[in-house]
Design a protein around this motif. Structure first.
Motif, PDB file in Angstrom:
ATOM      1  N   LYS A   1      -6.031 -10.440  -6.442  1.00  0.00           N
ATOM      2  CA  LYS A   1      -4.836 -10.351  -5.720  1.00  0.00           C
ATOM      3  C   LYS A   1      -5.283 -10.093  -4.203  1.00  0.00           C
ATOM      4  N   ILE A   2      -6.680  -9.930  -3.764  1.00  0.00           N
ATOM      5  CA  ILE A   2      -6.925  -9.819  -2.594  1.00  0.00           C
ATOM      6  C   ILE A   2      -7.339 -11.319  -1.923  1.00  0.00           C
ATOM      7  N   LYS A   3      -6.972 -11.320  -0.676  1.00  0.00           N
ATOM      8  CA  LYS A   3      -7.160 -12.804  -0.157  1.00  0.00           C
ATOM      9  C   LYS A   3      -8.372 -12.713   0.747  1.00  0.00           C
ATOM     10  N   SER A   4      -8.855 -11.871   1.324  1.00  0.00           N
ATOM     11  CA  SER A   4     -10.000 -12.031   2.213  1.00  0.00           C
ATOM     12  C   SER A   4     -11.180 -11.438   1.595  1.00  0.00           C
ATOM     13  N   PHE A   5     -12.449 -12.024   2.364  1.00  0.00           N
ATOM     14  CA  PHE A   5     -13.571 -11.394   2.027  1.00  0.00           C
ATOM     15  C   PHE A   5     -13.737  -9.882   2.676  1.00  0.00           C
ATOM     16  N   ASN A   6     -13.563  -9.701   3.816  1.00  0.00           N
ATOM     17  CA  ASN A   6     -13.465  -8.375   4.357  1.00  0.00           C
ATOM     18  C   ASN A   6     -12.525  -7.132   3.450  1.00  0.00           C
ATOM     19  N   ALA A   7     -11.437  -7.836   3.085  1.00  0.00           N
ATOM     20  CA  ALA A   7     -10.630  -6.719   2.161  1.00  0.00           C
ATOM     21  C   ALA A   7     -11.270  -6.560   0.938  1.00  0.00           C
ATOM     22  N   ALA A   8     -11.921  -7.624   0.322  1.00  0.00           N
ATOM     23  CA  ALA A   8     -12.434  -7.321  -0.809  1.00  0.00           C
ATOM     24  C   ALA A   8     -13.724  -6.383  -0.842  1.00  0.00           C
ATOM     25  N   VAL A   9     -14.431  -6.487   0.262  1.00  0.00           N
ATOM     26  CA  VAL A   9     -15.614  -5.576   0.516  1.00  0.00           C
ATOM     27  C   VAL A   9     -14.965  -4.054   0.682  1.00  0.00           C
TER      28      VAL A   9
ATOM     29  N   HIS B   1     -15.219 -13.322  -4.550  1.00  0.00           N
ATOM     30  CA  HIS B   1     -15.112 -13.296  -3.147  1.00  0.00           C
ATOM     31  C   HIS B   1     -16.415 -13.711  -2.312  1.00  0.00           C
ATOM     32  N   LEU B   2     -17.404 -13.170  -2.732  1.00  0.00           N
ATOM     33  CA  LEU B   2     -18.853 -13.659  -1.846  1.00  0.00           C
ATOM     34  C   LEU B   2     -19.006 -15.165  -2.309  1.00  0.00           C
TER      35      LEU B   2
ATOM     36  N   GLN C   1     -23.373 -11.302   6.812  1.00  0.00           N
ATOM     37  CA  GLN C   1     -22.221 -10.523   6.464  1.00  0.00           C
ATOM     38  C   GLN C   1     -22.373 -10.418   4.723  1.00  0.00           C
ATOM     39  N   GLY C   2     -22.442 -11.556   4.208  1.00  0.00           N
ATOM     40  CA  GLY C   2     -22.544 -11.648   2.760  1.00  0.00           C
ATOM     41  C   GLY C   2     -23.633 -10.695   2.098  1.00  0.00           C
ATOM     42  N   GLU C   3     -24.891 -11.078   2.767  1.00  0.00           N
ATOM     43  CA  GLU C   3     -26.118 -10.209   2.447  1.00  0.00           C
ATOM     44  C   GLU C   3     -25.764  -8.863   2.602  1.00  0.00           C
TER      45      GLU C   3
ATOM     46  N   THR D   1     -23.113 -16.943  -7.212  1.00  0.00           N
ATOM     47  CA  THR D   1     -23.739 -17.046  -6.081  1.00  0.00           C
ATOM     48  C   THR D   1     -25.302 -17.355  -6.343  1.00  0.00           C
ATOM     49  N   GLN D   2     -25.802 -17.181  -7.397  1.00  0.00           N
ATOM     50  CA  GLN D   2     -27.483 -17.216  -7.668  1.00  0.00           C
ATOM     51  C   GLN D   2     -27.685 -18.555  -7.011  1.00  0.00           C
ATOM     52  N   PRO D   3     -27.272 -19.777  -7.439  1.00  0.00           N
ATOM     53  CA  PRO D   3     -27.617 -20.992  -6.974  1.00  0.00           C
ATOM     54  C   PRO D   3     -27.808 -21.242  -5.576  1.00  0.00           C
ATOM     55  N   TYR D   4     -27.027 -20.312  -4.554  1.00  0.00           N
ATOM     56  CA  TYR D   4     -26.857 -20.356  -3.337  1.00  0.00           C
ATOM     57  C   TYR D   4     -27.753 -19.403  -2.613  1.00  0.00           C
ATOM     58  N   GLY D   5     -28.787 -19.051  -3.192  1.00  0.00           N
ATOM     59  CA  GLY D   5     -29.728 -18.142  -2.625  1.00  0.00           C
ATOM     60  C   GLY D   5     -29.744 -16.742  -2.678  1.00  0.00           C
ATOM     61  N   PHE D   6     -28.510 -16.324  -3.368  1.00  0.00           N
ATOM     62  CA  PHE D   6     -28.258 -14.741  -3.346  1.00  0.00           C
ATOM     63  C   PHE D   6     -28.713 -14.457  -4.985  1.00  0.00           C
ATOM     64  N   ASP D   7     -29.811 -13.184  -4.775  1.00  0.00           N
ATOM     65  CA  ASP D   7     -30.320 -12.589  -6.096  1.00  0.00           C
ATOM     66  C   ASP D   7     -29.110 -11.980  -6.874  1.00  0.00           C
TER      67      ASP D   7
END
Length: 339
Positions: free
Chosen positions: A191-199, A232-233, A252-254, A293-299
């Motif tokens: 239901k959340i629209k943005s990354f910052n709101a999800a954080v 969201h990430l 910001q994502g990391e 997100t793992q295929p994009y370099g995020f553990d």
């Protein structure tokens, strides 16, 4: 002296109030002899009486209630009516928006073929091989407009397939939410629209874990918010502003992911030693899920903080249960190869 007394009487006449009317009826002091000079000052008793009357008059003027302007009942009722109308209109607009959204979701359709292309990451190559008329036919099959250039139709089909994946995910979560509390928490993130709101929402959920009773319930909240955050990430690092989240222009994502990972470390630090082996396995399996997100370099979330987690696990002791927990964590997290 007679002139002074006349002036005093004039002053008393202008200072007349209901509360000092009685004083006016009292007899005035006897006049002095005619030989008394006109410049002679008033006696102390006369001055005291004058000051008392002046003070009483000022006090009465201050204490008098101010006249309040009466509100026009017609204007007041009109304002209330306007407010009620605005409230009713806002409620109706909200209801209409909800009905349109429900109608849109009920009519939403994505062919299995297009969805399969997207999930297998073949949608770009498959569409590129088709001519414009064939692409328009696919748009028609999926309930999309078929007018426009091939480039625009291709972008529309990809976005439609992406929306279909999300739509199917929400439908699945809704069907599982009652039986699995972690799925109910994950569903809230859709239901959340943005990354910052999800954080910010994830931080609130982490803070609320302390208020949840029961180890299993706490773990469900942590697992659900982690999966919801990862969704969201993924959207952030694959979106138009990806560089601000994947390290090209910003971290910001990391940084946000590390906060979620630290929540897993704090959870193990607080409850790890009292966990049964089954509860510990659930902790590892919940936190070690295959992320988008793992295929994009995020553990993975446990992989990223595996050294901190191992430090906590090794501190459990040398008893057989603690050794069993160490072996399970090493097998599932430490030795697991990255994607």
């Amino acid at each position: 002296m007679s002139r002074l007394l006349t002036q005093l009487k004039t002053f008393l006449a202008f200072s007349k109030t209901p509360c000092n009317m009685a004083e006016e009826t009292q007899p005035a002091e006897s006049e002095a002899s005619p030989n008394t000079p006109l410049s002679q000052p008033l006696s102390d008793s006369t001055l005291s009486a004058t000051e008392a009357l002046s003070t009483s008059s000022s006090a009465n003027q201050k204490s008098a209630p101010k006249s309040r302007k009466r509100k026009d009942p017609d204007i007041e009722n009109s304002a209330k009516f306007d407010a009620a109308v605005k409230k009713a209109v806002a409620a109706e607009l909200k209801a209409q928006k909800k009905r349109k959204q429900q109608e849109k979701e009920s009519k939403f359709h994505c062919t299995d073929e297009l969805l399969k292309w997207y999930e297998s990451d073949e949608i770009y190559s498959k569409i590129d091989k088709l001519n414009t008329e064939a692409v328009k036919d696919i748009c028609l099959e999926n309930g999309l407009p078929r007018s426009g250039s091939k480039y625009k139709l291709k972008a529309m089909l990809i976005e439609h397939a992406k929306e279909a994946v999300k739509h199917n995910k929400v439908t699945l979560l809704q069907s599982e939410a009652d039986a699995d509390p972690s799925k109910a928490v994950e569903l809230e993130f859709h239901k959340i629209k943005s990354f910052n709101a999800a954080v910010n929402f994830a931080k609130k959920k982490i803070a609320a874990i302390e208020k949840v009773t029961g180890l299993d319930e706490k773990l469900n909240v942590l697992a659900g918010l982690t999966r919801g955050f990862d969704m969201h990430l993924f959207a952030a690092i694959t979106g138009p502003r990806a560089g601000f989240y994947n390290g090209k222009y910003g971290e910001q994502g990391e940084d946000a992911q590390i906060e979620i990972c630290n929540a897993w470390v704090n959870f193990l630090r607080s409850f790890g030693n009292e966990m049964t082996f089954d509860e510990f396995m659930k902790f590892v399996d919940f936190g070690n899920f295959k992320t988008q997100t793992q295929p994009y370099g995020f553990d993975g979330y446990l992989k990223k903080v595996q050294h901190e987690l191992l430090k906590e696990i090794n501190g459990f002791g040398d008893d057989p249960l603690s050794k069993q927990k160490q072996d399970y964590f090493n097998d599932k997290v430490v030795k697991k190869e990255r994607f």
